[in-house]
Design a protein around this motif. Structure first.
Motif, PDB file in Angstrom:
ATOM      1  N   LYS A  67      20.205  48.575  35.885  1.00 50.94           N
ATOM      2  CA  LYS A  67      19.868  47.181  35.589  1.00 50.94           C
ATOM      3  C   LYS A  67      21.033  46.492  34.869  1.00 50.94           C
ATOM      4  O   LYS A  67      21.400  45.363  35.194  1.00 50.94           O
ATOM      5  N   GLY A  68      21.629  47.168  33.918  1.00 49.96           N
ATOM      6  CA  GLY A  68      22.767  46.602  33.197  1.00 49.96           C
ATOM      7  C   GLY A  68      23.974  46.390  34.100  1.00 49.96           C
ATOM      8  O   GLY A  68      24.683  45.386  33.988  1.00 49.96           O
ATOM      9  N   ILE A  69      24.218  47.341  35.005  1.00 50.54           N
ATOM     10  CA  ILE A  69      25.329  47.205  35.948  1.00 50.54           C
ATOM     11  C   ILE A  69      25.108  45.996  36.844  1.00 50.54           C
ATOM     12  O   ILE A  69      26.026  45.197  37.074  1.00 50.54           O
ATOM     13  N   ASN A  70      23.895  45.835  37.343  1.00 54.19           N
ATOM     14  CA  ASN A  70      23.598  44.685  38.198  1.00 54.19           C
ATOM     15  C   ASN A  70      23.787  43.367  37.466  1.00 54.19           C
ATOM     16  O   ASN A  70      24.331  42.409  38.024  1.00 54.19           O
ATOM     17  N   GLU A  71      23.352  43.302  36.214  1.00 54.84           N
ATOM     18  CA  GLU A  71      23.518  42.077  35.425  1.00 54.84           C
ATOM     19  C   GLU A  71      24.999  41.765  35.199  1.00 54.84           C
ATOM     20  O   GLU A  71      25.436  40.619  35.334  1.00 54.84           O
ATOM     21  N   ARG A  72      25.760  42.789  34.864  1.00 51.29           N
ATOM     22  CA  ARG A  72      27.185  42.566  34.599  1.00 51.29           C
ATOM     23  C   ARG A  72      27.947  42.219  35.876  1.00 51.29           C
ATOM     24  O   ARG A  72      28.857  41.390  35.853  1.00 51.29           O
ATOM     25  N   LEU A  73      27.576  42.830  37.003  1.00 50.43           N
ATOM     26  CA  LEU A  73      28.209  42.479  38.270  1.00 50.43           C
ATOM     27  C   LEU A  73      27.878  41.028  38.647  1.00 50.43           C
ATOM     28  O   LEU A  73      28.722  40.320  39.193  1.00 50.43           O
ATOM     29  N   GLU A  74      26.668  40.605  38.345  1.00 51.26           N
ATOM     30  CA  GLU A  74      26.272  39.215  38.604  1.00 51.26           C
ATOM     31  C   GLU A  74      27.111  38.248  37.769  1.00 51.26           C
ATOM     32  O   GLU A  74      27.527  37.198  38.259  1.00 51.26           O
ATOM     33  N   LYS A  75      27.384  38.611  36.512  1.00 47.47           N
ATOM     34  CA  LYS A  75      28.231  37.776  35.671  1.00 47.47           C
ATOM     35  C   LYS A  75      29.641  37.670  36.238  1.00 47.47           C
ATOM     36  O   LYS A  75      30.232  36.586  36.264  1.00 47.47           O
ATOM     37  N   VAL A  76      30.188  38.789  36.696  1.00 50.36           N
ATOM     38  CA  VAL A  76      31.530  38.786  37.282  1.00 50.36           C
ATOM     39  C   VAL A  76      31.543  37.904  38.531  1.00 50.36           C
ATOM     40  O   VAL A  76      32.463  37.108  38.732  1.00 50.36           O
ATOM     41  N   MET A  77      30.519  38.039  39.365  1.00 45.00           N
ATOM     42  CA  MET A  77      30.439  37.215  40.575  1.00 45.00           C
ATOM     43  C   MET A  77      30.348  35.736  40.231  1.00 45.00           C
ATOM     44  O   MET A  77      30.974  34.896  40.894  1.00 45.00           O
ATOM     45  N   ASN A  78      29.589  35.393  39.201  1.00 45.85           N
ATOM     46  CA  ASN A  78      29.463  33.992  38.812  1.00 45.85           C
ATOM     47  C   ASN A  78      30.789  33.436  38.306  1.00 45.85           C
ATOM     48  O   ASN A  78      31.118  32.279  38.569  1.00 45.85           O
ATOM     49  N   VAL A  79      31.556  34.230  37.586  1.00 44.06           N
ATOM     50  CA  VAL A  79      32.867  33.792  37.111  1.00 44.06           C
ATOM     51  C   VAL A  79      33.800  33.542  38.290  1.00 44.06           C
ATOM     52  O   VAL A  79      34.497  32.516  38.347  1.00 44.06           O
ATOM     53  N   VAL A  80      33.792  34.454  39.255  1.00 44.60           N
ATOM     54  CA  VAL A  80      34.655  34.297  40.430  1.00 44.60           C
ATOM     55  C   VAL A  80      34.206  33.100  41.261  1.00 44.60           C
ATOM     56  O   VAL A  80      35.033  32.315  41.738  1.00 44.60           O
ATOM     57  N   LYS A  81      32.899  32.918  41.422  1.00 50.93           N
ATOM     58  CA  LYS A  81      32.389  31.760  42.156  1.00 50.93           C
ATOM     59  C   LYS A  81      32.792  30.460  41.470  1.00 50.93           C
ATOM     60  O   LYS A  81      33.151  29.484  42.128  1.00 50.93           O
ATOM     61  N   GLY A  82      32.721  30.427  40.150  1.00 49.87           N
ATOM     62  CA  GLY A  82      33.129  29.242  39.405  1.00 49.87           C
ATOM     63  C   GLY A  82      34.606  28.935  39.599  1.00 49.87           C
ATOM     64  O   GLY A  82      34.991  27.762  39.763  1.00 49.87           O
TER      65      GLY A  82
END
Length: 116
Positions: A67-82
């Motif tokens: 669950k923590g890995i998925n949350e952190r990967l989502e944060k990384v994806m959001n930064v790259v998308k931004g």
């Protein structure tokens, strides 16, 4: 080391790697390392058996890690998308700066004289 312990170690490595998101300059190496760690984790998953992992003592810890890995990967994806969104806006702004009347060039209201 058993398969579950290898999977747990790969998951912990990935989780700790995702703790901080680096600046723009170091992001390429950061993402490359994420890919390497995800590949290692995938190999560990392939060697696991469904019943082996669900009966293991650290099953709940693995679920929390996932669950923590998925949350952190989502944060990384959001930064790259931004960053990609910002880059597209800069391109659009640069295009409108070089040709400010591009948006107003339409064929409405034009008069063509057909007389010779």
């Amino acid at each position: 080391m058993g398969e579950v312990e290898q999977f747990l170690a790969a998951s912990e490595d990935l989780f700790s790697h995702l703790a901080t998101i680096p600046s723009d300059d170091e992001r390429t190496e950061f993402i490359d390392q994420i890919n390497v760690l995800l590949d290692a984790r995938e190999e560990a998953i392939k060697r696991l058996d469904e019943t082996t992992i669900s009966t293991h003592a650290s099953y709940n810890h693995l679920l929390e890690l996932d669950k923590g890995i998925n949350e952190r990967l989502e944060k990384v994806m959001n930064v790259v998308k931004g960053d990609l969104k910002d880059l597209q806006q800069k391109k659009r702004h640069e295009t409108s700066y070089t040709n400010p009347y591009a948006a107003t060039q339409t064929l409405d209201g034009m008069y063509f004289d057909n007389k010779k």
